[in-house]
Design an enzyme around this catalytic site. Structure first.
Site, PDB file in Angstrom:
ATOM      1  N   ASP A 117      -8.352  -8.907   3.639  1.00 18.40           N
ATOM      2  CA  ASP A 117      -8.028  -7.844   4.595  1.00 18.40           C
ATOM      3  C   ASP A 117      -9.025  -7.788   5.747  1.00 18.40           C
ATOM      4  O   ASP A 117      -9.826  -6.861   5.800  1.00 18.40           O
ATOM      5  CB  ASP A 117      -8.009  -6.490   3.864  1.00 18.40           C
ATOM      6  CG  ASP A 117      -7.503  -5.375   4.759  1.00 18.40           C
ATOM      7  OD1 ASP A 117      -7.012  -5.688   5.858  1.00 18.40           O
ATOM      8  OD2 ASP A 117      -7.608  -4.213   4.362  1.00 18.40           O
ATOM      9  N   GLU A 134     -12.618  -2.374  11.757  1.00 16.36           N
ATOM     10  CA  GLU A 134     -12.632  -1.594  10.523  1.00 16.36           C
ATOM     11  C   GLU A 134     -13.791  -1.991   9.617  1.00 16.36           C
ATOM     12  O   GLU A 134     -14.480  -1.132   9.067  1.00 16.36           O
ATOM     13  CB  GLU A 134     -11.284  -1.803   9.806  1.00 16.36           C
ATOM     14  CG  GLU A 134     -11.178  -1.109   8.475  1.00 16.36           C
ATOM     15  CD  GLU A 134      -9.807  -1.286   7.829  1.00 16.36           C
ATOM     16  OE1 GLU A 134      -8.919  -1.928   8.444  1.00 16.36           O
ATOM     17  OE2 GLU A 134      -9.617  -0.776   6.708  1.00 16.36           O
ATOM     18  N   GLU A 180       0.820  -1.217   0.000  1.00 12.28           N
ATOM     19  CA  GLU A 180       0.000   0.000   0.000  1.00 12.28           C
ATOM     20  C   GLU A 180       0.853   1.266   0.000  1.00 12.28           C
ATOM     21  O   GLU A 180       0.610   2.199   0.758  1.00 12.28           O
ATOM     22  CB  GLU A 180      -0.964  -0.011   1.197  1.00 12.28           C
ATOM     23  CG  GLU A 180      -1.914  -1.198   1.162  1.00 12.28           C
ATOM     24  CD  GLU A 180      -2.990  -1.185   2.237  1.00 12.28           C
ATOM     25  OE1 GLU A 180      -2.729  -0.661   3.331  1.00 12.28           O
ATOM     26  OE2 GLU A 180      -4.087  -1.705   1.969  1.00 12.28           O
TER      27      GLU A 180
HETATM   28  C1  GCV Z   1      -2.338   0.182   8.450  1.00  9.55           C
HETATM   29  C2  GCV Z   1      -6.019  -2.131   5.511  1.00  9.55           C
HETATM   30  C3  GCV Z   1      -6.396  -0.871   6.226  1.00  9.55           C
HETATM   31  C4  GCV Z   1      -5.203   0.059   6.342  1.00  9.55           C
HETATM   32  C5  GCV Z   1      -4.063  -0.689   7.031  1.00  9.55           C
HETATM   33  C6  GCV Z   1      -3.747  -1.924   6.213  1.00  9.55           C
HETATM   34  C7  GCV Z   1      -2.646  -2.769   6.832  1.00  9.55           C
HETATM   35  O1  GCV Z   1      -5.767  -1.889   4.181  1.00  9.55           O
HETATM   36  O2  GCV Z   1      -7.449  -0.248   5.552  1.00  9.55           O
HETATM   37  O3  GCV Z   1      -5.599   1.179   7.075  1.00  9.55           O
HETATM   38  O4  GCV Z   1      -2.940   0.127   7.182  1.00  9.55           O
HETATM   39  O5  GCV Z   1      -4.902  -2.722   6.117  1.00  9.55           O
HETATM   40  O6  GCV Z   1      -2.976  -3.742   7.483  1.00  9.55           O
HETATM   41  O7  GCV Z   1      -1.486  -2.446   6.661  1.00  9.55           O
END
Ligand code: GCV
Length: 701
Positions: free
Chosen positions: A367, A395, A293
């Site tokens: 995720d 989340e 990411e």
């Molecule tokens: C810390 C998901 C979440 C992100 C998070 C990522 C991860 O994509 O939306 O906020 O980033 O997981 O676990 O690194």
């Protein structure tokens, strides 16, 4: 005189009618009302004896002292090496028959010479034993039998996604608990409360900052702050880890590169690691999100994850710390399948990681979705130490407004059989190290703590922190038992009410899944904030951040075919799993659309077509929320007023939003199925366009 009586009465009344803000979590230690029960525990409250002058034993004794004062109303002195009877003896010992087979942090509690002995090979084990004793007293259990307990997993960790500016990524309970601007000089009393809460569960590690890491955490200024926190957590058996930014040698060290094979870069990490140990001698280690990411990583220099992780492991060699390297990686490939990417990037590296490295894998391949099949890396990496990462913060699971108890979800993953070494090769056995003889086992949970008075936002979200910790210690505990403990310590010890609350908790996850992601649908949430439904999301910064990438709705049917046409991800699993999940006729309906594109008119094992079943599940989810609301109302007499009102209000929001999810998904998919909503269900009283407007409001700036 009269005035004095009035004042005393006033204080008594205001004390008992004081609302509970939830800040004491499950460590309330309120006075036990049942006299008989109280008496049975009081026989061990003459003293608390410690055998050595050790900070952890001192904290243990103080905790017991506080617990006894609150629960039993006794004033118990702490003494050293007492030889009388009638107290609690805390001892670190390798000689007791009962402690022989214990893991280092395990403990035994038994009666001996009129005392109650808490014995362990380590000080931390004694602390965990004391919390077990307090738990038993808090939940009204007898102390007549010996208690012997050992953790199944060695590193039991919280991962904080807390930023230097005080925000928390995916945090739904206020701002960060770490007050960086006040540290190192002011120690917020909540650090101690946090340490106690974690120690009460056996959590022994904390990574203090977001995995989307700022290099700032490696500066001397921040190391001093982290040291101050580490000093508070240490006596409670908790080691501190730091999430690091892979580009730090450049951003912080002024080097031209952060290439892990560059000698200058290696030297920089070696020196930085030494420096950290000057502040924190028992530093736990590094946690790294790399090439994921947008985060920097070794691939930026043509190197592998193993090259990056091993460079940090080399820096850690003189010390006891480790390197935790995350496997949450995926590329923005519109024709690929994100499901397979971590597996494919890491598989060639199996056996190439240094022994100090643990690869931390999310429970599922996408995720932290509400229900994911277990990650196919589990069971397929015999030569790599794999740890598991769950998300306690919700989340994708209702954040701070929907009541969702996660223990059943954690357990569903841990209990699933990978079949990698024959039947019984569960995910839990991969993780605890028993399947591949790995002594350095790890379980991590992304924390849900924040600055809210009750730490977690929704009062029931505390139960998820609690459940994670209890399962990290012993994943064989049932979710019912864990819920029962938590309810007893947090909400009420009334037996009837406990049963009803437990039922609410057990029903909550299937209910949530029913109105959000039934039948194995996944990743259809609002863009960015990840709240509410957005199944129509077609364009995003990356194709695999849209919804249509996952649900693949078309005129024929619904679901991601992972059995060969679009992707052959199912082949990453064992033959046995292919026979069930890989076969649409045999696949558990809860996972169906994870693996198959099913025709709208296909009859399922329930006797309904896919379209009917989908509608029934969405509608039923709403009905179940309404039942939860009614069940909660009946509990009012047993619950503190503030907690009752908070849950009640949140359930109203939950009901409203369950209808939002239902209407959004049913109306959106109806356009593909071209079938009517079954007659027994009342169609939504709004159009898809109207529902879409709700999401637009969320995106307004
Ligand atoms: C810390 C998901 C979440 C992100 C998070 C990522 C991860 O994509 O939306 O906020 O980033 O997981 O676990 O690194």
């Amino acid at each position: 005189m009269q005035k004095r009586i009035f004042t005393v009465l006033f204080f008594i009344v205001s004390f008992f009618s004081m609302a509970d803000d939830g800040s004491r979590l499950w460590l309330k230690y309120d006075l036990i009302k049942d006299q008989k029960q109280k008496l049975s525990y009081q026989k061990y409250t003459k003293f608390i004896s410690i055998s050595a002058n050790h900070p952890t034993l001192q904290k243990t004794a103080e905790e017991l002292q506080m617990g006894f004062a609150g629960l039993l109303g006794t004033k118990t002195n702490i003494v050293s090496n007492n030889s009388q009877a009638g107290g609690v003896v805390l001892e670190v010992s390798t000689n007791q028959a009962l402690t022989n087979d214990l893991a280092n942090d395990g403990f035994a509690i038994f009666a001996q010479k009129g005392n109650l002995v808490i014995s362990s090979k380590s000080e931390a084990g004694v602390l965990y034993g004391a919390f077990e004793l307090l738990r038993r007293i808090q939940t009204g259990q007898s102390l007549n039998e010996n208690i012997v307990s050992s953790p199944k997993i060695k590193i039991r960790m919280l991962n904080h996604w807390d930023n230097a500016n005080g925000t928390v990524e995916r945090g739904y309970a206020g701002s960060s608990i770490w007050k960086w601007n006040e540290l190192p000089f002011r120690i917020d009393p909540r650090y101690i409360a946090y340490a106690r809460a974690n120690a009460s569960l056996g959590i022994n590690a904390t990574s203090i900052n977001n995995v989307n890491a700022s290099s700032r955490f490696l500066t001397a200024e921040y190391l001093e702050k982290i040291k101050a926190v580490a000093d508070v957590l240490r006596p409670y058996g908790i080691k501190v880890f730091i999430s690091v930014n892979f580009r730090s040698p450049r951003t912080l060290g002024g080097l031209k590169t952060s290439d892990p094979l560059d000698p200058e870069v290696r030297k920089w990490w070696n020196e930085k690691t030494k420096e950290i140990h000057q502040y924190i001698p028992d530093f736990g280690g590094y946690l790294v999100k790399a090439n994921s990411e947008g985060e920097p990583g070794p691939q930026d220099y043509g190197r592998t994850h193993a090259d990056g992780a091993n460079m940090l492991a080399e820096a850690m060699k003189p010390f006891s710390g480790i390197v935790i390297w995350r496997a949450f990686v995926y590329n923005a490939d519109p024709n690929g399948d994100r499901f397979k990417e971590a597996y494919e990037q890491f598989k060639p590296l199996d056996g190439k990681f240094d022994e100090k490295v643990i690869v931390q894998v999310k429970n599922g391949p996408i995720d932290f979705m509400p229900r994911e099949p277990f990650h196919p890396m589990f069971g397929n990496f015999p030569n790599t130490k794999l740890g598991i990462e769950f998300q306690i913060t919700q989340e994708y699971l209702g954040q701070s407004t929907h009541l969702t108890y996660l223990a059943p979800m954690f357990k569903e993953c841990l209990d699933t059989d990978t079949y990698s070494k024959g039947k019984g090769s569960t995910v839990a056995k991969v993780i605890d190290g028993s399947l591949y003889n790995n002594p350095n086992s790890l379980i991590a949970g992304v924390a849900n703590t924040g600055s809210d008075a009750n730490w977690c936002g929704h009062p029931f979200n505390q139960a998820n922190w609690y459940a994670f910790g209890r399962l990290a210690w012993d994943y064989t505990l049932s979710s019912e038992k864990i819920a029962n403990e938590w309810i007893g310590m947090t909400l009420t010890n009334d037996e009837k009410a406990k049963i009803q609350i437990n039922e609410i908790m057990q029903k909550s996850l299937p209910t949530y899944i029913s109105y959000t992601y039934p039948l194995g649908l996944h990743h259809m949430m609002g863009e960015g904030h990840h709240y509410g439904p957005e199944p129509w999301l077609t364009k995003a910064a990356r194709p695999d951040w849209t919804s249509i990438y996952y649900h693949k709705a078309d005129s024929v049917g619904l679901g991601f075919d992972r059995t060969g046409k679009l992707s052959n991800a199912i082949k990453l699993y064992s033959k046995e799993i292919n026979e069930t999940w890989g076969n649409p006729e045999k696949c558990d309906l809860n996972y169906l659309l994870w693996f198959h594109h099913i025709a709208w008119n296909k009859k399922l094992s329930t006797g309904n077509t896919l379209w009917e079943e989908l509608c029934y599940r969405y509608y039923n989810g709403v009905v179940e929320v309404q039942k939860l609301q009614k069940d909660w109302l009946k509990l009012q007499p047993y619950i503190d007023t503030e907690t009752f009102a908070s849950v009640n209000a949140r359930l109203k929001t939950q009901e409203k939003e369950s209808i939002w999810w239902r209407d959004a998904c049913v109306l959106y998919f109806k356009d593909f199925s071209k079938m009517p909503i079954p007659n027994s269900l009342t169609p939504p009283n709004r159009s898809l366009e109207e529902v879409k407007k709700i999401v637009e409001i969320y995106h307004l700036r």
